[in-house]
Design a protein around this motif. Structure first.
Motif, mmCIF file in Angstrom:
data_model
loop_
_atom_site.group_PDB
_atom_site.id
_atom_site.type_symbol
_atom_site.label_atom_id
_atom_site.label_comp_id
_atom_site.label_asym_id
_atom_site.label_seq_id
_atom_site.Cartn_x
_atom_site.Cartn_y
_atom_site.Cartn_z
ATOM 1 N N PRO A 44 4.621 -3.222 -3.274
ATOM 2 C CA PRO A 44 3.111 -3.606 -3.332
ATOM 3 C C PRO A 44 2.975 -2.027 -3.646
ATOM 4 N N GLN B 206 -5.406 -1.035 -7.178
ATOM 5 C CA GLN B 206 -5.507 -2.990 -6.513
ATOM 6 C C GLN B 206 -4.682 -3.013 -5.810
ATOM 7 N N GLU B 207 -4.445 -2.096 -5.039
ATOM 8 C CA GLU B 207 -3.742 -2.674 -3.084
ATOM 9 C C GLU B 207 -3.979 -1.889 -2.662
ATOM 10 N N LEU C 196 -1.757 -6.143 4.527
ATOM 11 C CA LEU C 196 -1.789 -6.421 3.260
ATOM 12 C C LEU C 196 -1.772 -8.235 3.021
ATOM 13 N N LYS D 256 3.809 -0.539 1.329
ATOM 14 C CA LYS D 256 3.749 -0.170 -0.097
ATOM 15 C C LYS D 256 4.104 1.625 -0.930
ATOM 16 N N ASN E 161 -0.130 0.690 -4.946
ATOM 17 C CA ASN E 161 -1.689 1.142 -5.757
ATOM 18 C C ASN E 161 -1.922 2.102 -6.694
ATOM 19 N N ASN F 253 0.978 -4.007 -12.882
ATOM 20 C CA ASN F 253 1.856 -4.109 -11.831
ATOM 21 C C ASN F 253 2.245 -4.864 -11.946
#
Length: 136
Positions: free
Chosen positions: A19, A26-27, A35, A57, A21, A100
């Motif tokens: 993941p 978006q994260e 998460l 992340k 961001n 992403n």
């Protein structure tokens, strides 16, 4: 990715998720629990559970990018030359991960085999490459 994980469940194949961001923020989750709850109940929601190993992340571009992504990007041709407008990292470099869901396929020997643009969402092209690596 879940469809690929299920299709290759009995093969020597794993999917790893990182993941990030850095793309339009978006994260926003901070912890692994946040998460997973976001995936399961918000996006895509409906009780969805990813069939892959998810890592913490991770920065994939910029001054704080994880070294694994420095390696992957240096080993594969980049998928796009345009930068999106909602990027949250610096400096911007040609070859950065575009957005992403950009994907890398790595052989059993640890050598990157291919890189896929985020728009590659059907498994047909990826399956052909996976099959080639599995039968090599």
């Amino acid at each position: 990715m879940n469809a690929l994980a299920e299709y290759y469940a009995d093969e020597d194949f794993v999917i790893l998720g990182f993941p990030c961001n850095q793309f339009n923020l978006q994260e926003p989750a901070f912890t692994a629990n946040e998460l997973m709850n976001g995936i399961k109940y918000v996006r895509p929601g409906g009780g969805f559970e990813p069939a892959m190993t998810l890592f913490k992340k991770t920065d994939v571009n910029g001054k704080d990018e994880d070294p694994i992504f420095t390696f992957l990007k240096s080993a594969c041709e980049y998928t796009d030359t345009n930068f999106e407008s909602a990027l949250f990292y610096e400096p911007l470099k040609v070859g950065d991960i575009h957005w992403n869901f950009e994907k890398f396929l790595i052989g059993k020997n640890g050598k990157p085999y291919s890189r896929y643009h985020p728009a590659v969402i059907t498994s047909g092209k990826i399956k052909a490459d996976i099959n080639a690596l599995l039968s090599a």
